[in-house]
Design an enzyme around this catalytic site. Structure first.
Site, short mmCIF file in Angstrom:
data_model
loop_
_atom_site.label_atom_id
_atom_site.label_comp_id
_atom_site.label_asym_id
_atom_site.label_seq_id
_atom_site.Cartn_x
_atom_site.Cartn_y
_atom_site.Cartn_z
N ARG A 10 -0.79 9.60 -9.61
CA ARG A 10 -0.88 8.50 -8.80
C ARG A 10 -0.32 7.40 -9.59
O ARG A 10 0.26 6.19 -8.78
CB ARG A 10 -2.36 8.08 -8.48
CG ARG A 10 -2.96 8.77 -7.37
CD ARG A 10 -4.47 8.46 -7.06
NE ARG A 10 -4.67 7.18 -6.71
CZ ARG A 10 -4.24 6.56 -5.74
NH1 ARG A 10 -4.13 7.38 -4.66
NH2 ARG A 10 -4.50 5.37 -5.40
N LEU B 102 11.08 -20.43 -5.14
CA LEU B 102 10.30 -19.51 -4.64
C LEU B 102 8.89 -19.41 -5.31
O LEU B 102 8.93 -19.68 -6.57
CB LEU B 102 10.68 -17.94 -4.56
CG LEU B 102 9.74 -16.83 -4.14
CD1 LEU B 102 9.60 -16.77 -2.59
CD2 LEU B 102 10.04 -15.60 -4.66
N SER C 2 -7.37 -5.58 -5.24
CA SER C 2 -8.44 -6.34 -4.33
C SER C 2 -9.95 -6.17 -5.31
O SER C 2 -9.95 -5.37 -6.04
CB SER C 2 -8.64 -5.48 -3.02
OG SER C 2 -9.38 -4.21 -3.33
N THR C 3 -10.70 -7.03 -4.55
CA THR C 3 -12.10 -6.96 -5.18
C THR C 3 -12.79 -5.51 -5.06
O THR C 3 -13.56 -5.42 -5.88
CB THR C 3 -13.12 -7.97 -4.30
OG1 THR C 3 -12.82 -7.90 -3.29
CG2 THR C 3 -12.71 -9.68 -4.89
N ASP D 156 0.83 -1.21 0.09
CA ASP D 156 -0.04 0.15 0.13
C ASP D 156 0.85 1.26 -0.04
O ASP D 156 1.99 1.13 0.60
CB ASP D 156 -0.99 -0.04 1.38
CG ASP D 156 -2.14 0.93 1.16
OD1 ASP D 156 -2.40 1.40 0.07
OD2 ASP D 156 -2.69 1.32 2.20
N HIS E 277 2.38 3.49 -9.13
CA HIS E 277 2.16 2.14 -9.56
C HIS E 277 3.35 1.78 -10.31
O HIS E 277 3.75 0.62 -10.13
CB HIS E 277 0.70 1.96 -10.09
CG HIS E 277 -0.58 2.40 -9.37
ND1 HIS E 277 -0.62 1.68 -8.10
CD2 HIS E 277 -1.41 3.22 -9.50
CE1 HIS E 277 -1.89 2.34 -7.45
NE2 HIS E 277 -2.32 3.23 -8.47
C1 IPE Z 1 -5.44 -2.80 -0.17
O1 IPE Z 1 -4.89 -1.38 -0.48
C2 IPE Z 1 -5.44 -3.63 -1.61
C3 IPE Z 1 -4.02 -3.66 -2.32
C4 IPE Z 1 -2.95 -3.26 -1.83
C5 IPE Z 1 -4.10 -4.14 -3.59
P1 IPE Z 1 -6.15 -0.41 -0.63
O2 IPE Z 1 -5.37 0.97 -0.76
O3 IPE Z 1 -7.26 -0.80 -1.60
O4 IPE Z 1 -6.92 -0.53 0.87
P2 IPE Z 1 -7.83 0.43 1.59
O5 IPE Z 1 -8.91 0.98 0.69
O6 IPE Z 1 -7.03 1.48 2.29
O7 IPE Z 1 -8.47 -0.20 2.81
C1 IPE Z 2 -1.64 0.13 -3.26
O1 IPE Z 2 -1.35 1.62 -3.40
C2 IPE Z 2 -1.68 -0.34 -5.06
C3 IPE Z 2 -2.98 -0.75 -5.21
C4 IPE Z 2 -4.15 -0.81 -4.14
C5 IPE Z 2 -3.45 -1.20 -6.41
P1 IPE Z 2 -2.60 2.61 -3.49
O2 IPE Z 2 -2.87 2.87 -5.06
O3 IPE Z 2 -3.63 2.11 -2.47
O4 IPE Z 2 -1.70 4.00 -2.60
P2 IPE Z 2 -2.45 4.95 -1.72
O5 IPE Z 2 -3.08 4.21 -0.59
O6 IPE Z 2 -3.77 5.63 -2.40
O7 IPE Z 2 -1.26 5.59 -1.40
MG MG Z 3 -4.44 2.57 -0.60
#
Ligand code: IPE
Ligand code: IPE
Ligand code: MG
Length: 227
Positions: free
Chosen positions: A26, A125, A59-60, A13, A30
């Site tokens: 953003r 792995l 995630s879903t 995250d 990624h």
């Molecule tokens: C969790 O991160 C999902 C992934 C890292 C793929 P999110 O950024 O989606 O989670 P929330 O919304 O903060 O709980």
């Molecule tokens: C996690 O980073 C990656 C995915 C959920 C795909 P975020 O995109 O959730 O990054 P923040 O949490 O908004 O900084």
């Molecule tokens: Mg996030």
């Protein structure tokens, strides 16, 4: 005997915040995050203890994001799998997934299948990417399949029906990016995982920090309900 870090799972995250802090879009976060996936996978494949590295990539619930970001993530994933196939082979990493792939494009599903097929014999792995993954969805699918097969529901039968169970229980669960929640990730397998939350945003995560988490994990007293 000290704890063995066999299965490490990471909620990657903080990509968006990493980019915003730098005045970037953003999606740049990624992109950088995907490079860190490569670095950490190579590191884990050469680590004497780590056998499974499960990474939460989509995630879903992530479909709720703006279409432009979702489309970008799909393209990034597709390019990553294509470009990294040689790295998987060089590093002898078996590629696997958890999650409902049916919502992805046929082309992406095909690439996923190719990477799985080409790497299925590697044992150094196993990298498991969680794609359109959510524990609620996964557990619901498992219960449905047991009902359809008219199988008795026991802890063992349910565990066997849960897709991610085949990679075993999680020893270390890490979440980068500062939030302290599981966001629907590996709820069943993390029953006795040791949890680590770090402020480090995923694009800044690195092998040294993983190593210090593993060191701290070794000092924890895992009781599993015993004394
Ligand atoms: C969790 O991160 C999902 C992934 C890292 C793929 P999110 O950024 O989606 O989670 P929330 O919304 O903060 O709980
Ligand atoms: C996690 O980073 C990656 C995915 C959920 C795909 P975020 O995109 O959730 O990054 P923040 O949490 O908004 O900084
Ligand atoms: Mg996030």
């Amino acid at each position: 005997m000290s704890n063995i870090a066999r299965h490490i799972a990471i909620i990657m995250d903080g990509n968006g915040r990493w980019a915003s802090e730098r005045g970037l879009k953003r999606v740049k976060g990624h992109e950088r995050g995907a490079e860190v996936v490569r670095t950490m996978t190579t590191y884990a494949s050469n680590h004497p203890e780590i056998e499974v590295l499960t990474l939460y990539a989509f995630s879903t619930e992530n479909w709720k994001r703006p279409k432009m970001e979702v489309d970008f993530l799909m393209r990034l994933l597709s390019n990553y799998l294509k470009n990294e196939l040689k790295t998987y082979i060089e590093q002898e990493v078996r590629f696997e997934t958890i999650g409902d792939l049916s919502r992805f494009s046929p082309a992406l599903r095909k690439q996923i299948e190719i990477n799985k097929e080409e790497t299925k014999h590697f044992t150094k792995l196993t990298q498991v990417l969680a794609l359109n993954y959510g524990s609620h969805d996964e557990i619901t699918r498992a219960v449905k399949s047991l009902c359809e097969r008219r199988e008795e529901i026991t802890v063992e039968s349910l565990e066997n029906a849960i897709e991610s169970s085949k990679f075993g229980p999680v020893d270390i669960l890490i979440r980068t990016g500062g939030e302290q929640r599981l966001s629907n990730f590996l709820l069943w397998q993390s029953a006795y995982a040791e949890l680590f939350f770090t402020q480090t945003l995923w694009p800044d995560f690195n092998p040294d920090e993983l190593e210090s988490i593993i060191e701290a994990f070794k000092k924890r007293h895992r009781r599993f309900g015993g004394i």
